[in-house]
Design a protein around this motif. Structure first.
Motif, short mmCIF file in Angstrom:
data_model
loop_
_atom_site.label_atom_id
_atom_site.label_comp_id
_atom_site.label_asym_id
_atom_site.label_seq_id
_atom_site.Cartn_x
_atom_site.Cartn_y
_atom_site.Cartn_z
N MET A 1 0.84 -1.17 0.00
CA MET A 1 0.00 0.00 0.00
C MET A 1 0.89 1.24 0.00
SD MET A 1 -2.96 1.22 2.61
CE MET A 1 -4.16 0.33 1.69
N ARG A 2 0.50 2.22 -0.78
CA ARG A 2 1.24 3.46 -0.83
C ARG A 2 0.67 4.46 0.18
NH1 ARG A 2 0.39 5.49 -6.45
NH2 ARG A 2 -1.69 5.00 -5.75
N ALA A 3 1.50 5.34 0.68
CA ALA A 3 1.05 6.33 1.66
C ALA A 3 -0.06 7.21 1.08
CB ALA A 3 2.22 7.19 2.11
N GLY A 4 -0.04 7.46 -0.25
CA GLY A 4 -1.06 8.28 -0.89
C GLY A 4 -2.45 7.65 -0.86
N ASP A 5 -2.51 6.35 -0.64
CA ASP A 5 -3.81 5.67 -0.55
C ASP A 5 -4.53 6.04 0.74
OD1 ASP A 5 -3.32 4.43 -2.97
OD2 ASP A 5 -2.51 2.61 -2.04
N LEU A 6 -3.81 6.48 1.75
CA LEU A 6 -4.41 6.85 3.03
C LEU A 6 -4.85 8.31 2.94
CD1 LEU A 6 -1.79 5.21 5.41
CD2 LEU A 6 -3.89 4.21 4.53
N ARG A 7 -5.95 8.56 2.22
CA ARG A 7 -6.37 9.93 1.95
C ARG A 7 -7.67 10.33 2.62
NH1 ARG A 7 -7.08 6.84 -2.50
NH2 ARG A 7 -9.17 6.72 -3.38
N HIS A 8 -8.23 9.44 3.41
CA HIS A 8 -9.49 9.73 4.11
C HIS A 8 -9.22 9.95 5.59
CE1 HIS A 8 -11.69 8.42 0.53
NE2 HIS A 8 -10.85 7.40 0.50
N ARG A 9 -9.81 10.99 6.16
CA ARG A 9 -9.65 11.28 7.58
C ARG A 9 -10.77 10.56 8.34
NH1 ARG A 9 -5.13 12.61 10.05
NH2 ARG A 9 -5.34 14.30 11.50
N ILE A 10 -10.42 9.71 9.30
CA ILE A 10 -11.42 8.99 10.09
C ILE A 10 -11.16 9.24 11.57
CG2 ILE A 10 -11.71 7.17 8.35
CD1 ILE A 10 -10.12 5.33 10.33
N VAL A 11 -12.19 9.00 12.37
CA VAL A 11 -12.08 9.08 13.83
C VAL A 11 -12.39 7.70 14.39
CG1 VAL A 11 -12.96 10.15 15.94
CG2 VAL A 11 -12.78 11.51 13.84
N ILE A 12 -11.47 7.17 15.17
CA ILE A 12 -11.70 5.90 15.86
C ILE A 12 -12.24 6.27 17.24
CG2 ILE A 12 -10.65 3.79 16.75
CD1 ILE A 12 -8.40 4.23 14.66
N GLN A 13 -13.37 5.69 17.61
CA GLN A 13 -14.00 5.99 18.90
C GLN A 13 -14.01 4.76 19.79
OE1 GLN A 13 -17.93 7.40 17.71
NE2 GLN A 13 -17.26 9.48 18.13
N HIS A 14 -13.99 5.02 21.11
CA HIS A 14 -14.11 3.93 22.08
C HIS A 14 -15.08 4.37 23.16
CE1 HIS A 14 -11.23 5.56 25.27
NE2 HIS A 14 -11.21 6.46 24.31
#
Length: 111
Positions: A1-14
Protein backbone atom coordinates in the motif's frame (compact mmCIF):
# COMPACT_ATOMS: atom_id res chain seq x y z
CA UNK A 1 0.00 0.00 0.00
CA UNK A 2 1.24 3.46 -0.83
CA UNK A 3 1.05 6.33 1.66
CA UNK A 4 -1.06 8.28 -0.89
CA UNK A 5 -3.81 5.67 -0.55
CA UNK A 6 -4.41 6.85 3.03
CA UNK A 7 -6.37 9.93 1.95
CA UNK A 8 -9.49 9.73 4.11
CA UNK A 9 -9.65 11.28 7.58
CA UNK A 10 -11.42 8.99 10.09
CA UNK A 11 -12.08 9.08 13.83
CA UNK A 12 -11.70 5.90 15.86
CA UNK A 13 -14.00 5.99 18.90
CA UNK A 14 -14.11 3.93 22.08
CA UNK A 15 -16.54 3.64 24.99
CA UNK A 16 -15.86 5.58 28.18
CA UNK A 17 -17.76 5.74 31.46
CA UNK A 18 -18.79 9.19 32.60
CA UNK A 19 -20.32 10.01 35.96
CA UNK A 20 -22.69 12.92 36.48
CA UNK A 21 -21.33 14.98 39.38
CA UNK A 22 -24.81 16.04 40.52
CA UNK A 23 -26.67 12.72 40.39
CA UNK A 24 -23.83 10.21 40.44
CA UNK A 25 -25.35 8.42 37.44
CA UNK A 26 -22.81 6.54 35.33
CA UNK A 27 -23.33 6.59 31.58
CA UNK A 28 -21.38 5.06 28.69
CA UNK A 29 -20.48 7.44 25.88
CA UNK A 30 -18.41 7.27 22.71
CA UNK A 31 -15.25 9.35 22.79
CA UNK A 32 -12.55 9.95 20.18
CA UNK A 33 -9.64 7.54 20.62
CA UNK A 34 -7.64 8.69 17.59
CA UNK A 35 -8.01 10.67 14.39
CA UNK A 36 -5.98 9.07 11.60
CA UNK A 37 -5.56 8.93 7.83
CA UNK A 38 -7.05 5.84 6.21
CA UNK A 39 -7.94 4.09 2.97
CA UNK A 40 -11.71 3.54 2.99
CA UNK A 41 -12.82 0.91 0.47
CA UNK A 42 -16.49 -0.01 0.18
CA UNK A 43 -17.23 -3.61 -0.75
CA UNK A 44 -20.24 -4.76 -2.69
CA UNK A 45 -23.45 -5.26 -0.70
CA UNK A 46 -24.03 -8.82 0.49
CA UNK A 47 -27.03 -10.65 1.84
CA UNK A 48 -27.05 -11.23 5.60
CA UNK A 49 -28.61 -14.65 5.26
CA UNK A 50 -28.85 -15.73 1.64
CA UNK A 51 -32.48 -16.70 1.05
CA UNK A 52 -33.93 -16.20 4.50
CA UNK A 53 -33.64 -12.42 4.93
CA UNK A 54 -34.63 -9.53 2.76
CA UNK A 55 -31.95 -7.30 4.27
CA UNK A 56 -28.41 -6.70 3.14
CA UNK A 57 -25.45 -5.34 5.02
CA UNK A 58 -23.28 -2.68 3.41
CA UNK A 59 -19.70 -3.45 4.39
CA UNK A 60 -16.21 -2.33 3.57
CA UNK A 61 -12.57 -2.32 4.51
CA UNK A 62 -10.62 0.47 6.21
CA UNK A 63 -6.83 0.36 6.25
CA UNK A 64 -4.81 2.53 8.65
CA UNK A 65 -1.18 2.73 9.65
CA UNK A 66 -0.40 0.29 12.46
CA UNK A 67 -1.65 1.59 15.79
CA UNK A 68 -1.57 -0.55 18.94
CA UNK A 69 -4.75 -0.66 20.99
CA UNK A 70 -7.33 -0.69 18.16
CA UNK A 71 -10.00 -3.22 19.17
CA UNK A 72 -13.15 -4.72 17.69
CA UNK A 73 -15.16 -3.00 20.44
CA UNK A 74 -14.39 0.38 18.88
CA UNK A 75 -16.13 2.09 15.99
CA UNK A 76 -15.19 4.40 13.12
CA UNK A 77 -16.65 7.74 12.08
CA UNK A 78 -16.12 8.74 8.46
CA UNK A 79 -17.99 11.59 6.74
CA UNK A 80 -20.71 11.51 9.40
CA UNK A 81 -21.31 7.78 9.00
CA UNK A 82 -20.72 5.19 11.72
CA UNK A 83 -18.89 1.96 10.90
CA UNK A 84 -18.77 -0.98 13.31
CA UNK A 85 -15.54 -2.96 13.38
CA UNK A 86 -16.27 -6.62 12.68
CA UNK A 87 -13.78 -9.06 14.17
CA UNK A 88 -10.21 -8.35 15.17
CA UNK A 89 -8.09 -5.84 13.23
CA UNK A 90 -5.88 -7.67 10.71
CA UNK A 91 -2.15 -6.81 10.60
CA UNK A 92 -0.34 -6.57 7.26
CA UNK A 93 1.25 -9.72 5.87
CA UNK A 94 4.82 -8.42 5.64
CA UNK A 95 5.75 -7.38 9.17
CA UNK A 96 2.46 -7.04 11.03
CA UNK A 97 3.59 -3.58 12.16
CA UNK A 98 2.92 -1.35 9.14
CA UNK A 99 -0.83 -1.40 8.54
CA UNK A 100 -4.06 -2.61 10.13
CA UNK A 101 -7.08 -3.61 8.08
CA UNK A 102 -10.46 -3.17 9.73
CA UNK A 103 -13.44 -5.03 8.28
CA UNK A 104 -16.46 -2.80 8.89
CA UNK A 105 -20.24 -2.67 8.53
CA UNK A 106 -22.41 0.42 8.58
CA UNK A 107 -24.77 1.04 11.44
CA UNK A 108 -24.97 2.25 15.00
CA UNK A 109 -23.03 0.37 17.66
CA UNK A 110 -24.42 0.88 21.15
CA UNK A 111 -21.89 -1.24 22.93
Amino acid sequence: MRAGDLRHRIVIQHHVEQQDSATGEVTMEWEAYATVWAAVEPLSARDLIAAQAGQSEASGRITIRYRPGVLSTMRILHRGQIFNIIGQPLPDKASGLEYLTLVVATGVKDG
